[in-house]
Design an enzyme around this catalytic site. Structure first.
Site, PDB file in Angstrom:
ATOM      1  N   CYS A 139     -46.666  -5.153 -13.883  1.00  0.00           N
ATOM      2  CA  CYS A 139     -46.557  -5.923 -12.635  1.00  0.00           C
ATOM      3  C   CYS A 139     -45.190  -6.579 -12.470  1.00  0.00           C
ATOM      4  O   CYS A 139     -44.848  -7.039 -11.382  1.00  0.00           O
ATOM      5  CB  CYS A 139     -47.642  -6.990 -12.569  1.00  0.00           C
ATOM      6  N   HIS A 182     -45.877 -12.673  -7.869  1.00  0.00           N
ATOM      7  CA  HIS A 182     -46.757 -11.508  -8.011  1.00  0.00           C
ATOM      8  C   HIS A 182     -48.141 -11.911  -7.510  1.00  0.00           C
ATOM      9  O   HIS A 182     -48.636 -13.003  -7.806  1.00  0.00           O
ATOM     10  CB  HIS A 182     -46.802 -11.086  -9.484  1.00  0.00           C
ATOM     11  N   ASN A 216     -54.264  -7.011  -5.943  1.00  0.00           N
ATOM     12  CA  ASN A 216     -53.128  -6.921  -6.869  1.00  0.00           C
ATOM     13  C   ASN A 216     -52.577  -5.489  -6.828  1.00  0.00           C
ATOM     14  O   ASN A 216     -53.243  -4.558  -7.256  1.00  0.00           O
ATOM     15  CB  ASN A 216     -53.636  -7.291  -8.265  1.00  0.00           C
TER      16      ASN A 216
HETATM   17  O1  UT7 Z   1     -51.407  -8.143 -12.542  1.00  0.00           O
HETATM   18  C1  UT7 Z   1     -51.577  -8.455 -13.872  1.00  0.00           C
HETATM   19  C2  UT7 Z   1     -51.925  -9.819 -13.989  1.00  0.00           C
HETATM   20  N1  UT7 Z   1     -53.373  -9.975 -13.925  1.00  0.00           N
HETATM   21  C3  UT7 Z   1     -53.818 -11.178 -13.703  1.00  0.00           C
HETATM   22  O2  UT7 Z   1     -53.051 -12.068 -13.483  1.00  0.00           O
HETATM   23  C4  UT7 Z   1     -55.300 -11.420 -13.805  1.00  0.00           C
HETATM   24  C5  UT7 Z   1     -55.516 -12.763 -14.454  1.00  0.00           C
HETATM   25  N2  UT7 Z   1     -56.939 -13.102 -14.611  1.00  0.00           N
HETATM   26  C6  UT7 Z   1     -57.695 -13.456 -13.553  1.00  0.00           C
HETATM   27  O3  UT7 Z   1     -57.239 -13.456 -12.413  1.00  0.00           O
HETATM   28  C7  UT7 Z   1     -59.092 -13.933 -13.826  1.00  0.00           C
HETATM   29  O4  UT7 Z   1     -59.269 -14.115 -15.207  1.00  0.00           O
HETATM   30  C8  UT7 Z   1     -60.195 -12.948 -13.308  1.00  0.00           C
HETATM   31  C9  UT7 Z   1     -60.217 -12.979 -11.804  1.00  0.00           C
HETATM   32  C10 UT7 Z   1     -59.912 -11.554 -13.801  1.00  0.00           C
HETATM   33  C11 UT7 Z   1     -61.555 -13.379 -13.796  1.00  0.00           C
HETATM   34  O5  UT7 Z   1     -61.814 -14.714 -13.397  1.00  0.00           O
HETATM   35  P1  UT7 Z   1     -62.390 -15.778 -14.429  1.00  0.00           P
HETATM   36  O6  UT7 Z   1     -62.601 -17.016 -13.696  1.00  0.00           O
HETATM   37  O7  UT7 Z   1     -61.447 -15.798 -15.609  1.00  0.00           O
HETATM   38  O8  UT7 Z   1     -63.786 -15.138 -14.787  1.00  0.00           O
HETATM   39  P2  UT7 Z   1     -64.357 -14.716 -16.231  1.00  0.00           P
HETATM   40  O9  UT7 Z   1     -63.674 -13.483 -16.702  1.00  0.00           O
HETATM   41  O10 UT7 Z   1     -64.349 -15.912 -17.117  1.00  0.00           O
HETATM   42  O11 UT7 Z   1     -65.848 -14.375 -15.871  1.00  0.00           O
HETATM   43  C12 UT7 Z   1     -66.750 -15.387 -15.414  1.00  0.00           C
HETATM   44  C13 UT7 Z   1     -68.068 -14.743 -15.093  1.00  0.00           C
HETATM   45  C14 UT7 Z   1     -68.591 -13.826 -16.192  1.00  0.00           C
HETATM   46  O12 UT7 Z   1     -69.998 -13.962 -16.231  1.00  0.00           O
HETATM   47  P3  UT7 Z   1     -70.695 -14.871 -17.359  1.00  0.00           P
HETATM   48  O13 UT7 Z   1     -70.266 -14.282 -18.666  1.00  0.00           O
HETATM   49  O14 UT7 Z   1     -70.167 -16.244 -17.136  1.00  0.00           O
HETATM   50  O15 UT7 Z   1     -72.137 -14.710 -17.044  1.00  0.00           O
HETATM   51  C15 UT7 Z   1     -68.246 -12.454 -15.695  1.00  0.00           C
HETATM   52  O16 UT7 Z   1     -69.096 -11.465 -16.193  1.00  0.00           O
HETATM   53  O17 UT7 Z   1     -67.931 -13.923 -13.926  1.00  0.00           O
HETATM   54  C16 UT7 Z   1     -68.437 -12.616 -14.215  1.00  0.00           C
HETATM   55  N3  UT7 Z   1     -67.692 -11.655 -13.425  1.00  0.00           N
HETATM   56  C17 UT7 Z   1     -68.067 -11.272 -12.196  1.00  0.00           C
HETATM   57  N4  UT7 Z   1     -69.110 -11.618 -11.413  1.00  0.00           N
HETATM   58  C18 UT7 Z   1     -69.175 -11.057 -10.199  1.00  0.00           C
HETATM   59  C19 UT7 Z   1     -66.545 -11.010 -13.760  1.00  0.00           C
HETATM   60  N5  UT7 Z   1     -66.164 -10.218 -12.755  1.00  0.00           N
HETATM   61  C20 UT7 Z   1     -67.088 -10.359 -11.768  1.00  0.00           C
HETATM   62  C21 UT7 Z   1     -67.235  -9.802 -10.496  1.00  0.00           C
HETATM   63  N6  UT7 Z   1     -68.292 -10.173  -9.737  1.00  0.00           N
HETATM   64  N7  UT7 Z   1     -66.353  -8.926  -9.986  1.00  0.00           N
END
Ligand code: UT7
Length: 328
Positions: A113, A253, A283
């Protein structure tokens, strides 16, 4: 030393809009989750017959038109991409052929990225050292091809698109004022496609485990992004002997609105002055900063003489920021 900057910019996004509601039908997710956790509402997916080079070519044509130069004046093509058409052949060579240019050197930059920032940095140095007069820098991606449509953790985040910039000499005192790039190398599956490279060539097992698709430890990347986005922007500003208040806008980004909100607080720069369009495109990795710039130019949000910062972060893990005084 003569000033170097962007002389013309163009972007292209595929026509096909995929909304969060469309994805609700594919994986166990919801519009509400995607919007509140990321800020994304929709993204574009390339048509079946469109590859990264096709998107990059369309952006390149617009950039050359906007730069008002003859296409033959381009001396080098650099493509930043994580989704090359082919694993071995540089996508830059494919775009060279589409543009009808021959003989000029072409290569790809792999900095995920942050690729657009790295490619601009290389172009800046090569023009400063007088190796080339005009360099076409392209950030182009078809992330829909490497997104695992069975993995809700990743497939909702990404989109396809391309941006291109003609980089060359600009009026004295304008253009790129400073550059800060860096990387924190990792090999812990924070953000990569595990199989299909030389370490784990694809086989039945890797395909079965869907290791031929992008995997990301979202929380690790989030922590990294929240740390480096403000840090590297301030480093570039410092080098340019400027303060954050000297900037009219920051082009980060476009990964997650929460990352941008955190950066806004950390460097005490108003959120409205961070250009955000991730709600429309998700993204788009190496294309995202260029697409944001292109849109802002179309809207008349950037004027000649404005100081802006472009800041990227992503796989590698890589990061980088460029401060520039807009040259046209
Ligand atoms: O371009 C490269 C750079 N990339 C980035 O900058 C990405 C950086 N990371 C992020 O933007 C965030 O970490 C994410 C958007 C990817 C995820 O957000 P988060 O607040 O960190 O969520 P999490 O991974 O901690 O997941 C929280 C919950 C989980 O469920 P449990 O374990 O709490 O029951 C996930 O399974 O949300 C769940 N989850 C979803 N639920 C519905 C993860 N993805 C989804 C989804 N829909 N698409």
């Amino acid at each position: 030393m003569q000033s170097v900057g962007i002389k013309g910019l163009g972007y292209y996004v595929p026509e096909n809009i995929v909304t969060n509601f469309d994805l609700e039908k594919v994986v166990d997710t919801s519009d509400e989750w995607i919007r509140t956790r990321t800020g994304i509402e929709e993204r574009r997916f390339a048509a079946e017959d469109e590859a990264t080079s096709d998107l990059g070519y369309k952006a390149a044509i617009k950039a050359i038109e906007n730069a008002k130069i003859d296409i033959q004046e381009i001396g080098l093509i650099i493509v930043a991409t994580a989704t090359a058409d082919y694993l071995t052949q540089p996508t830059a060579c494919l775009i060279q052929k589409k543009l009808g240019l021959s003989k000029i050197p072409c290569f790809d930059v792999g900095a995920a990225c942050t690729g657009f920032i790295y490619a601009l940095t290389v172009a800046n140095s090569m023009i400063k050292t007088k190796l080339f007069k005009n360099i076409l820098v392209i950030g182009a991606e078809t992330l829909s091809r490497i997104a695992d449509m069975k993995d809700r953790n990743t497939c909702v985040l990404f989109g396809d698109g391309a941006a291109a910039a003609v980089v060359g000499n600009v009026e004295e005192g304008y253009g790129i004022l400073s550059v800060s790039i860096g990387a924190e190398g990792e090999d812990d599956m924070v953000l990569k496609i595990p199989a299909g490279g030389s370490k784990f060539p694809n086989n039945e097992r890797t395909i079965e485990n869907r290791e031929n698709f992008l995997k990301m430890n979202g929380q690790e990347v989030f922590k990294f992004a929240v740390k480096v986005l403000p840090k590297v922007t301030l480093e570039a500003l410092n080098q340019a002997e400027m303060k954050v208040d000297d900037l009219s806008m920051i082009f980060p980004h476009q990964a997650n609105l929460r990352i941008i909100e955190a950066a806004s607080k950390r460097i005490d720069f108003p959120l409205e002055k961070f250009y955000v369009n991730l709600n429309k495109y998700g993204n788009t990795s190496a294309a995202s900063i260029g697409i944001a710039l292109g849109e802002a130019l179309e809207k008349g949000l950037i004027k000649k003489g404005d100081n802006i910062a472009l800041t990227g972060f992503g796989g590698g893990l890589t990061y980088g920021s460029i401060v520039m005084k807009w040259a046209y």
